[in-house]
Design a protein around this motif. Structure first.
Motif, PDB file in Angstrom:
ATOM      1  N   LEU A  40       0.872  -1.178   0.000  1.00 27.20           N
ATOM      2  CA  LEU A  40       0.000   0.000   0.000  1.00 27.20           C
ATOM      3  C   LEU A  40       0.903   1.220   0.000  1.00 27.20           C
ATOM      4  N   ASP A  41       1.162   1.741  -1.217  1.00 27.38           N
ATOM      5  CA  ASP A  41       2.009   2.935  -1.319  1.00 27.38           C
ATOM      6  C   ASP A  41       1.142   4.152  -1.611  1.00 27.38           C
ATOM      7  N   PHE A  42       1.787   5.311  -1.721  1.00 28.27           N
ATOM      8  CA  PHE A  42       1.057   6.574  -1.874  1.00 28.27           C
ATOM      9  C   PHE A  42       0.235   6.606  -3.159  1.00 28.27           C
ATOM     10  N   GLU A  43       0.794   6.051  -4.255  1.00 31.03           N
ATOM     11  CA  GLU A  43       0.074   6.038  -5.538  1.00 31.03           C
ATOM     12  C   GLU A  43      -1.213   5.206  -5.427  1.00 31.03           C
ATOM     13  N   THR A  44      -1.109   4.068  -4.727  1.00 33.72           N
ATOM     14  CA  THR A  44      -2.280   3.206  -4.536  1.00 33.72           C
ATOM     15  C   THR A  44      -3.340   3.916  -3.701  1.00 33.72           C
ATOM     16  N   ILE A  45      -2.889   4.622  -2.677  1.00 38.11           N
ATOM     17  CA  ILE A  45      -3.827   5.375  -1.817  1.00 38.11           C
ATOM     18  C   ILE A  45      -4.602   6.397  -2.649  1.00 38.11           C
TER      19      ILE A  45
ATOM     20  N   ASP B 270      -5.087   6.262  -5.983  1.00 37.78           N
ATOM     21  CA  ASP B 270      -5.949   5.532  -6.927  1.00 37.78           C
ATOM     22  C   ASP B 270      -7.222   5.016  -6.267  1.00 37.78           C
ATOM     23  N   LEU B 271      -7.114   4.611  -5.003  1.00 37.16           N
ATOM     24  CA  LEU B 271      -8.273   4.109  -4.272  1.00 37.16           C
ATOM     25  C   LEU B 271      -9.190   5.226  -3.788  1.00 37.16           C
ATOM     26  N   GLY B 272      -8.738   6.492  -3.909  1.00 39.37           N
ATOM     27  CA  GLY B 272      -9.555   7.633  -3.504  1.00 39.37           C
ATOM     28  C   GLY B 272      -9.536   7.901  -2.016  1.00 39.37           C
ATOM     29  N   LEU B 273      -8.532   7.354  -1.314  1.00 37.81           N
ATOM     30  CA  LEU B 273      -8.447   7.591   0.131  1.00 37.81           C
ATOM     31  C   LEU B 273      -7.835   8.940   0.454  1.00 37.81           C
ATOM     32  N   ALA B 274      -7.085   9.514  -0.496  1.00 36.63           N
ATOM     33  CA  ALA B 274      -6.470  10.834  -0.311  1.00 36.63           C
ATOM     34  C   ALA B 274      -6.228  11.449  -1.683  1.00 36.63           C
ATOM     35  N   ARG B 275      -5.983  12.749  -1.685  1.00 41.47           N
ATOM     36  CA  ARG B 275      -5.636  13.435  -2.935  1.00 41.47           C
ATOM     37  C   ARG B 275      -4.128  13.543  -3.042  1.00 41.47           C
ATOM     38  N   LYS B 276      -3.643  13.878  -4.237  1.00 39.60           N
ATOM     39  CA  LYS B 276      -2.195  13.836  -4.470  1.00 39.60           C
ATOM     40  C   LYS B 276      -1.414  14.871  -3.671  1.00 39.60           C
ATOM     41  N   ASN B 277      -2.050  15.971  -3.269  1.00 40.33           N
ATOM     42  CA  ASN B 277      -1.329  17.009  -2.529  1.00 40.33           C
ATOM     43  C   ASN B 277      -1.484  16.880  -1.011  1.00 40.33           C
ATOM     44  N   GLU B 278      -2.230  15.867  -0.568  1.00 46.37           N
ATOM     45  CA  GLU B 278      -2.463  15.699   0.866  1.00 46.37           C
ATOM     46  C   GLU B 278      -1.376  14.833   1.497  1.00 46.37           C
TER      47      GLU B 278
ATOM     48  N   LYS C 205      -4.804  -7.955   9.751  1.00 49.76           N
ATOM     49  CA  LYS C 205      -4.487  -9.383   9.815  1.00 49.76           C
ATOM     50  C   LYS C 205      -3.538  -9.811   8.706  1.00 49.76           C
ATOM     51  N   THR C 206      -3.293  -8.901   7.755  1.00 47.06           N
ATOM     52  CA  THR C 206      -2.511  -9.251   6.570  1.00 47.06           C
ATOM     53  C   THR C 206      -1.140  -8.606   6.622  1.00 47.06           C
ATOM     54  N   LYS C 207      -0.152  -9.314   6.066  1.00 46.50           N
ATOM     55  CA  LYS C 207       1.205  -8.768   5.973  1.00 46.50           C
ATOM     56  C   LYS C 207       1.229  -7.756   4.832  1.00 46.50           C
ATOM     57  N   LEU C 208       1.514  -6.498   5.164  1.00 44.30           N
ATOM     58  CA  LEU C 208       1.501  -5.421   4.172  1.00 44.30           C
ATOM     59  C   LEU C 208       2.724  -4.534   4.334  1.00 44.30           C
ATOM     60  N   LYS C 209       3.202  -4.004   3.209  1.00 45.61           N
ATOM     61  CA  LYS C 209       4.226  -2.960   3.249  1.00 45.61           C
ATOM     62  C   LYS C 209       3.483  -1.648   3.013  1.00 45.61           C
ATOM     63  N   VAL C 210       3.343  -0.843   4.068  1.00 42.47           N
ATOM     64  CA  VAL C 210       2.552   0.389   4.006  1.00 42.47           C
ATOM     65  C   VAL C 210       3.480   1.592   3.975  1.00 42.47           C
ATOM     66  N   SER C 211       3.288   2.464   2.966  1.00 35.33           N
ATOM     67  CA  SER C 211       4.070   3.702   2.856  1.00 35.33           C
ATOM     68  C   SER C 211       3.150   4.891   3.093  1.00 35.33           C
ATOM     69  N   ALA C 212       3.514   5.762   4.025  1.00 35.35           N
ATOM     70  CA  ALA C 212       2.729   6.967   4.305  1.00 35.35           C
ATOM     71  C   ALA C 212       3.641   8.022   4.909  1.00 35.35           C
ATOM     72  N   HIS C 213       3.107   9.228   5.084  1.00 34.52           N
ATOM     73  CA  HIS C 213       3.903  10.330   5.631  1.00 34.52           C
ATOM     74  C   HIS C 213       4.091  10.201   7.135  1.00 34.52           C
ATOM     75  N   LYS C 214       3.073   9.639   7.837  1.00 36.89           N
ATOM     76  CA  LYS C 214       3.165   9.476   9.286  1.00 36.89           C
ATOM     77  C   LYS C 214       2.369   8.261   9.729  1.00 36.89           C
TER      78      LYS C 214
END
Length: 150
Positions: free
Chosen positions: A96-101, A103-111, A122-131
């Motif tokens: 789950l990287d910023f581009e995916t976020i 694309d899914l509509g969870l945030a806008r590109k400037n946020e 419950k799932t093994k994920l590699k999550v990328s976010a600002h905080k």
């Protein structure tokens, strides 16, 4: 179609039937429907936004208090339960990287994005976010995933 029968489309032209300032004989001469004296009768008059006829305007009547930090950073929060739902729907697989976020509509590109700790993952994920909140980071790592700060 010829020059003598050209006319604008119906509803395109609004003609104001009141022709003011064309002499006393028209009935709308003299003061030209503006009344006598005062600021509104003058040419070039424009009222200030929020002007209330000399009454103390709302903007000045309302008490002002507090402090606004001009350096504040606003984050778009995404909770772990939202991420888990997306995994269960099959919209996220392992990253789950910023581009995916975006694309899914969870945030806008400037946020800026902050992962919050509500719910469980419950799932093994590699999550990328600002905080990340401490609880969110702990939950991601407990599920065997990785929390990457951008």
């Amino acid at each position: 179609m010829e020059l003598h029968n050209l006319q604008p489309a119906k509803g395109a032209v609004k003609s104001n039937s009141k022709r003011v300032g064309r002499g006393e004989g028209t009935g709308k001469g003299g003061t030209s429907t503006r009344g006598h004296k005062g600021a509104k009768s003058r040419s070039g008059y424009s009222r200030k936004i929020g002007f209330e006829g000399g009454q103390m305007p709302l903007q000045r009547r309302v008490p002002k208090f507090g402090f606004t930090n001009i350096n504040r950073k606003e984050y778009q929060g995404i909770n772990l339960d939202v991420i888990q739902n997306l995994v269960e729907e099959g919209r996220i697989s392992d990253v789950l990287d910023f581009e995916t976020i975006i694309d899914l509509g969870l945030a806008r590109k400037n946020e800026l994005v902050k992962i919050l700790g509500r719910g469980e993952l419950k799932t093994k994920l590699k999550v990328s976010a600002h905080k990340f909140t401490a609880s969110a980071k702990q939950a991601i790592e407990a599920a065997g995933g990785e929390a990457v700060t951008l």
